[in-house]
Design a protein around this motif. Structure first.
Motif, PDB file in Angstrom:
ATOM      1  N   TYR A  33       0.817  -1.058  -0.014  1.00 16.50           N
ATOM      2  CA  TYR A  33       0.154  -0.134  -0.018  1.00 16.50           C
ATOM      3  C   TYR A  33       0.821   1.382  -0.147  1.00 16.50           C
ATOM      4  CZ  TYR A  33      -3.369  -3.280   1.552  1.00 16.50           C
ATOM      5  OH  TYR A  33      -4.386  -4.424   1.452  1.00 16.50           O
ATOM      6  N   PHE A  35       0.932   5.618   0.334  1.00 12.04           N
ATOM      7  CA  PHE A  35       0.111   6.763   1.071  1.00 12.04           C
ATOM      8  C   PHE A  35       0.657   7.968   1.072  1.00 12.04           C
ATOM      9  CE2 PHE A  35      -2.297   3.737   3.947  1.00 12.04           C
ATOM     10  CZ  PHE A  35      -1.397   2.608   3.667  1.00 12.04           C
ATOM     11  N   TYR A  37       0.400  11.555   3.385  1.00 13.29           N
ATOM     12  CA  TYR A  37       0.168  12.167   4.645  1.00 13.29           C
ATOM     13  C   TYR A  37       0.600  13.879   4.388  1.00 13.29           C
ATOM     14  CZ  TYR A  37      -1.347   7.818   6.909  1.00 13.29           C
ATOM     15  OH  TYR A  37      -2.165   6.927   7.503  1.00 13.29           O
ATOM     16  N   PHE A  47      -4.084  11.952   6.917  1.00 16.62           N
ATOM     17  CA  PHE A  47      -4.487  11.057   5.882  1.00 16.62           C
ATOM     18  C   PHE A  47      -4.928  11.773   4.549  1.00 16.62           C
ATOM     19  CE2 PHE A  47      -5.045   6.952   3.993  1.00 16.62           C
ATOM     20  CZ  PHE A  47      -6.271   7.049   3.044  1.00 16.62           C
ATOM     21  N   ARG A  50      -4.650   6.677   0.122  1.00 17.52           N
ATOM     22  CA  ARG A  50      -4.093   5.029   0.176  1.00 17.52           C
ATOM     23  C   ARG A  50      -4.336   4.429  -0.986  1.00 17.52           C
ATOM     24  NH1 ARG A  50      -7.253   1.572   4.208  1.00 17.52           N
ATOM     25  NH2 ARG A  50      -8.759   1.749   2.816  1.00 17.52           N
ATOM     26  N   SER A  95       3.408   0.513   3.000  1.00 12.56           N
ATOM     27  CA  SER A  95       3.307  -0.623   3.869  1.00 12.56           C
ATOM     28  C   SER A  95       3.084  -1.909   3.017  1.00 12.56           C
ATOM     29  CB  SER A  95       2.282  -0.590   5.018  1.00 12.56           C
ATOM     30  OG  SER A  95       0.919  -0.647   4.230  1.00 12.56           O
ATOM     31  N   GLY A  98      -0.359  -7.117   5.577  1.00 13.43           N
ATOM     32  CA  GLY A  98      -0.007  -7.883   6.851  1.00 13.43           C
ATOM     33  C   GLY A  98       0.954  -7.455   7.502  1.00 13.43           C
ATOM     34  N   SER A  99       1.578  -6.097   7.125  1.00 15.02           N
ATOM     35  CA  SER A  99       2.263  -5.443   8.245  1.00 15.02           C
ATOM     36  C   SER A  99       1.778  -4.303   8.826  1.00 15.02           C
ATOM     37  CB  SER A  99       3.653  -5.002   7.503  1.00 15.02           C
ATOM     38  OG  SER A  99       4.406  -4.273   8.300  1.00 15.02           O
ATOM     39  N   TYR A 100       2.237  -4.018  10.163  1.00  9.20           N
ATOM     40  CA  TYR A 100       1.836  -3.082  10.727  1.00  9.20           C
ATOM     41  C   TYR A 100       2.617  -1.765  10.719  1.00  9.20           C
ATOM     42  CZ  TYR A 100      -1.934  -5.576  13.146  1.00  9.20           C
ATOM     43  OH  TYR A 100      -2.826  -6.502  13.302  1.00  9.20           O
ATOM     44  N   GLN A 101       3.780  -2.084   9.962  1.00 12.09           N
ATOM     45  CA  GLN A 101       4.892  -1.086   9.861  1.00 12.09           C
ATOM     46  C   GLN A 101       4.821  -0.115   8.582  1.00 12.09           C
ATOM     47  OE1 GLN A 101       7.324   1.040  10.668  1.00 12.09           O
ATOM     48  NE2 GLN A 101       8.739  -0.398  11.205  1.00 12.09           N
ATOM     49  N   LEU A 102       4.359   1.011   8.910  1.00 11.20           N
ATOM     50  CA  LEU A 102       4.346   1.998   7.542  1.00 11.20           C
ATOM     51  C   LEU A 102       5.785   2.780   7.669  1.00 11.20           C
ATOM     52  CD1 LEU A 102       1.372   4.681   7.832  1.00 11.20           C
ATOM     53  CD2 LEU A 102       2.056   3.404   6.095  1.00 11.20           C
ATOM     54  N   PHE A 104       7.924   5.595   6.257  1.00  9.98           N
ATOM     55  CA  PHE A 104       7.755   6.947   5.763  1.00  9.98           C
ATOM     56  C   PHE A 104       9.030   7.481   5.007  1.00  9.98           C
ATOM     57  CE2 PHE A 104       3.837   8.549   7.544  1.00  9.98           C
ATOM     58  CZ  PHE A 104       3.370   7.820   8.583  1.00  9.98           C
TER      59      PHE A 104
ATOM     60  N   TYR B  34      -0.712   3.056  18.083  1.00  5.33           N
ATOM     61  CA  TYR B  34       0.701   3.323  17.591  1.00  5.33           C
ATOM     62  C   TYR B  34       1.293   4.348  18.088  1.00  5.33           C
ATOM     63  CZ  TYR B  34      -1.494   0.739  13.717  1.00  5.33           C
ATOM     64  OH  TYR B  34      -2.109   0.002  12.811  1.00  5.33           O
ATOM     65  N   TYR B  36       4.625   6.966  17.219  1.00  5.15           N
ATOM     66  CA  TYR B  36       5.585   7.321  16.246  1.00  5.15           C
ATOM     67  C   TYR B  36       6.494   8.369  16.909  1.00  5.15           C
ATOM     68  CZ  TYR B  36       3.725   4.914  12.167  1.00  5.15           C
ATOM     69  OH  TYR B  36       3.390   3.718  11.473  1.00  5.15           O
ATOM     70  N   GLY B  43      12.150  11.344   8.892  1.00  3.71           N
ATOM     71  CA  GLY B  43      10.689  10.947   8.681  1.00  3.71           C
ATOM     72  C   GLY B  43      10.163  10.302  10.044  1.00  3.71           C
ATOM     73  N   LEU B  44       9.050   9.540   9.785  1.00  2.00           N
ATOM     74  CA  LEU B  44       8.355   9.118  11.257  1.00  2.00           C
ATOM     75  C   LEU B  44       8.892   7.862  11.382  1.00  2.00           C
ATOM     76  CD1 LEU B  44       6.409  11.359  10.068  1.00  2.00           C
ATOM     77  CD2 LEU B  44       5.009  10.307  11.856  1.00  2.00           C
ATOM     78  N   LEU B  46       8.137   4.166  13.371  1.00  3.04           N
ATOM     79  CA  LEU B  46       7.173   3.535  14.403  1.00  3.04           C
ATOM     80  C   LEU B  46       8.226   2.786  15.464  1.00  3.04           C
ATOM     81  CD1 LEU B  46       4.658   2.351  14.903  1.00  3.04           C
ATOM     82  CD2 LEU B  46       5.103   0.198  13.588  1.00  3.04           C
ATOM     83  N   TYR B  49       3.319  -0.698  18.602  1.00  2.00           N
ATOM     84  CA  TYR B  49       1.952  -0.563  18.153  1.00  2.00           C
ATOM     85  C   TYR B  49       1.301  -1.671  18.954  1.00  2.00           C
ATOM     86  CZ  TYR B  49       2.934  -4.929  15.213  1.00  2.00           C
ATOM     87  OH  TYR B  49       3.390  -6.252  14.887  1.00  2.00           O
ATOM     88  N   GLU B  59       9.122  -1.988  17.641  1.00  2.00           N
ATOM     89  CA  GLU B  59       9.818  -2.251  16.445  1.00  2.00           C
ATOM     90  C   GLU B  59      11.150  -1.779  16.328  1.00  2.00           C
ATOM     91  OE1 GLU B  59       8.540  -3.040  13.215  1.00  2.00           O
ATOM     92  OE2 GLU B  59       6.862  -3.812  14.299  1.00  2.00           O
ATOM     93  N   GLY B  99      -6.078  -2.455  10.170  1.00  2.00           N
ATOM     94  CA  GLY B  99      -5.078  -2.220  10.838  1.00  2.00           C
ATOM     95  C   GLY B  99      -3.894  -2.629  10.119  1.00  2.00           C
ATOM     96  N   GLN B 100      -3.800  -3.404   9.169  1.00  2.00           N
ATOM     97  CA  GLN B 100      -2.482  -3.888   8.492  1.00  2.00           C
ATOM     98  C   GLN B 100      -2.369  -2.949   7.126  1.00  2.00           C
ATOM     99  OE1 GLN B 100      -2.944  -7.963   8.227  1.00  2.00           O
ATOM    100  NE2 GLN B 100      -1.944  -8.399  10.175  1.00  2.00           N
ATOM    101  N   LEU B 104      -4.022   5.649   9.189  1.00  2.00           N
ATOM    102  CA  LEU B 104      -3.927   6.010  10.490  1.00  2.00           C
ATOM    103  C   LEU B 104      -4.240   7.296  10.746  1.00  2.00           C
ATOM    104  CD1 LEU B 104       0.175   4.947  10.911  1.00  2.00           C
ATOM    105  CD2 LEU B 104      -2.088   3.701  11.520  1.00  2.00           C
TER     106      LEU B 104
END
Lengths: 114, 115
Positions: A33, A35, A37, A47, A50, A95, A98-102, A104, B34, B36, B43-44, B46, B49, B59, B99-100, B104
């Motif tokens: 995905y 994004f 922001y 946001f 996406r 991202s 299946g990952s929660y990690q964005l 940036f 989360y 950050y 950048g940001l 993480l 979470y 993380e 969530g995945q 956000l």
């Protein structure tokens, strides 16, 4: 690491000019995905859009448009007829499914001068 | 509608002092939460979470910790702050079902200066 690169650190334009913010990403994922922001001076990230990796259709929302090209791993953002309220730092992010990690990019600071 | 509250807005702390930043979400249940950090010119990143009460994923290794004592409360803590902990800390939430996929919603942030 699968990076997101925003080569433009800062851009200044005069009000009503069009401006394009560049974003290039790296990915080993088939499904991912992308994004954008916006971070105005108040600090809160907002946001904007996406996109999933299977949808390469360009999108337009008012003065905002996004150009997703998998062939060049780019997801560029254009503001048409810029306004002073568009002044902010803009972040591109990705991202994997299946990952929660964005991940940036470092952001592009846009200043729109009246 | 959903809102996210984060406080304090600014904080100046001496090296070695403890830290507690709090974030609460209203108008939704069972959100993903989360923390950050945004360092100057970067950048940001993480930090943590959480997909549920008491469930925390880290993380990056660091001297910070996070806790989720209630469904819509997320706390970032440190026992002893380092100079390198200075930065802008942002809390965020996403709908559990989403969530995945990274959509956000962010709080207004805490500017932490460690001196």
């Amino acid at each position: 690491a699968q990076k997101v690169t925003q080569a433009q650190t800062e851009i200044s334009v005069v009000e009503k000019e069009d401006v394009t913010l560049d974003c290039v990403y790296e990915t080993r994922d088939t499904t991912y995905y992308l994004f954008w922001y916006k971070q105005p001076p108040s600090g809160e990230l907002v946001f904007l859009i996406r996109r999933n990796s299977f949808d390469e259709q360009n999108e337009i929302s008012g003065r905002y448009s996004w150009n997703f090209q998998k062939s060049t791993s780019s997801f560029n953002f254009t503001i048409t007829a810029s306004q002073v309220v568009d002044s902010a730092v803009y972040f591109c992010a990705r991202s994997g499914a299946g990952s929660y990690q964005l991940t940036f990019g470092k952001g592009t600071k846009l200043s729109v001068i009246p | 509608s959903q809102t996210i509250h984060q406080w304090p807005a600014t904080l100046v702390q001496p090296v070695g002092s403890p830290l507690s930043l709090e974030c609460t979400v209203e108008g939704t249940s069972n959100p993903n939460l989360y923390w950050y950090r945004q360092a100057a010119g970067r950048g940001l990143q993480l930090l943590f979470y959480s997909v549920g009460i008491g469930q925390i994923s880290s993380e990056v290794p660091q001297n910070l910790s996070a806790s989720r004592p209630q469904d819509r409360q997320f706390i970032l803590s440190s026992k002893k702050l380092l100079l390198s902990d200075s930065g802008f800390y942002l809390c965020a939430w996403s709908a559990h079902a989403d969530g995945q996929d990274g959509k956000l919603f962010f709080g207004s942030g805490t500017q932490l200066s460690v001196l």
